[in-house]
Scaffold this active site. Sequence first.
Site, mmCIF file in Angstrom:
data_model
loop_
_atom_site.group_PDB
_atom_site.id
_atom_site.type_symbol
_atom_site.label_atom_id
_atom_site.label_comp_id
_atom_site.label_asym_id
_atom_site.label_seq_id
_atom_site.Cartn_x
_atom_site.Cartn_y
_atom_site.Cartn_z
ATOM 1 N N LYS A 1 -7.974 -5.793 5.113
ATOM 2 C CA LYS A 1 -7.088 -5.798 6.285
ATOM 3 C C LYS A 1 -7.820 -5.451 7.583
ATOM 4 C CE LYS A 1 -3.861 -6.698 3.394
ATOM 5 N NZ LYS A 1 -2.784 -5.806 3.035
ATOM 6 N N ASP B 1 2.136 4.440 6.992
ATOM 7 C CA ASP B 1 2.509 3.043 6.780
ATOM 8 C C ASP B 1 1.253 2.204 6.608
ATOM 9 O OD1 ASP B 1 4.081 0.809 6.495
ATOM 10 O OD2 ASP B 1 4.881 0.819 8.535
ATOM 11 N N GLY B 2 1.422 0.984 6.114
ATOM 12 C CA GLY B 2 0.308 0.068 5.953
ATOM 13 C C GLY B 2 0.183 -0.870 7.136
ATOM 14 N N ASP C 1 -0.890 -5.347 8.007
ATOM 15 C CA ASP C 1 -1.386 -6.653 7.565
ATOM 16 C C ASP C 1 -2.768 -6.917 8.140
ATOM 17 O OD1 ASP C 1 0.990 -7.559 6.071
ATOM 18 O OD2 ASP C 1 1.952 -7.430 8.024
ATOM 19 N N GLY D 1 4.660 -8.232 7.808
ATOM 20 C CA GLY D 1 4.680 -9.218 6.738
ATOM 21 C C GLY D 1 5.865 -9.023 5.803
ATOM 22 N N THR E 1 0.834 -1.210 0.000
ATOM 23 C CA THR E 1 0.000 0.000 0.000
ATOM 24 C C THR E 1 0.864 1.254 0.000
ATOM 25 O OG1 THR E 1 -1.658 -1.250 1.259
ATOM 26 C CG2 THR E 1 -2.001 1.117 1.069
ATOM 27 N N LYS F 1 1.569 -5.951 12.050
ATOM 28 C CA LYS F 1 2.433 -5.554 10.956
ATOM 29 C C LYS F 1 3.677 -6.446 10.902
ATOM 30 C CE LYS F 1 3.341 -1.178 10.769
ATOM 31 N NZ LYS F 1 3.342 -1.280 9.272
ATOM 32 N N GLU G 1 9.814 0.003 11.520
ATOM 33 C CA GLU G 1 8.480 0.594 11.465
ATOM 34 C C GLU G 1 8.021 1.018 12.861
ATOM 35 O OE1 GLU G 1 6.768 -1.874 7.589
ATOM 36 O OE2 GLU G 1 6.270 -2.546 9.613
#
Length: 220
Positions: free
Chosen positions: A122, A82-83, A85, A97, A32, A95, A104
Amino acid sequence: MDHKEHKKNAAKAALEYIEDGVGALGIGTGSTVNELIPLLPDYRDRIDSIVSSSEATTQLLTKAGFEGKSLNEVGNLDVYIDGADEATKHFDLLKGGGGALTREKILAGAARRFICIADETKLVGMLGKFPLPIEVIPMARSYVSRQIIKMRGQPFWREGFVTDNGNEIIDVHNLSIVNPREMETRLNQIAGVVTVGLFAHRGADVLIIGNRKGVKVTQQ
């Protein structure tokens, strides 16, 4: 269903948090975030400095014309994007993955605002269906795995993968994460654990979930 388009929607919506004079911007790692990076050059005049959570993201930022800086140079971040999982409506995240969980978590901790962008797949009721990544010192991998088995989790070594910090990853399956904060604390106390992919003590401030209609934004 085109989740890539949903990720793009979430990435575009995050741009409004890059306000004039945002100063220091942190960028995470993952599919993402990879939709966000090509959009950043149009906002270059708003960004004083940019810090990346991984070597992979640094390479993408360099291609986009940005010169990354270290967190030690910059100090605290104004915004970190940030994205995840997995994410819950309580702003707890799972997170790691992509294996960048430690950096992060450092950037999230250093940020005034943490903006999480993800597609609607998600968003979950309870964390843990996605295997929980744990970064470990290599010599502690077996020991940490045995402790996790005592907690009724099933640890799997992410064989052949080394983090940017030179460590290894254990992915834990079938762990019941009813209380993410408690679980995060408990796992972090195992000797040899660098950090765990639960972002509960420092969860997201803003959750942007992309879907076919656009996005749904919630914030604390």
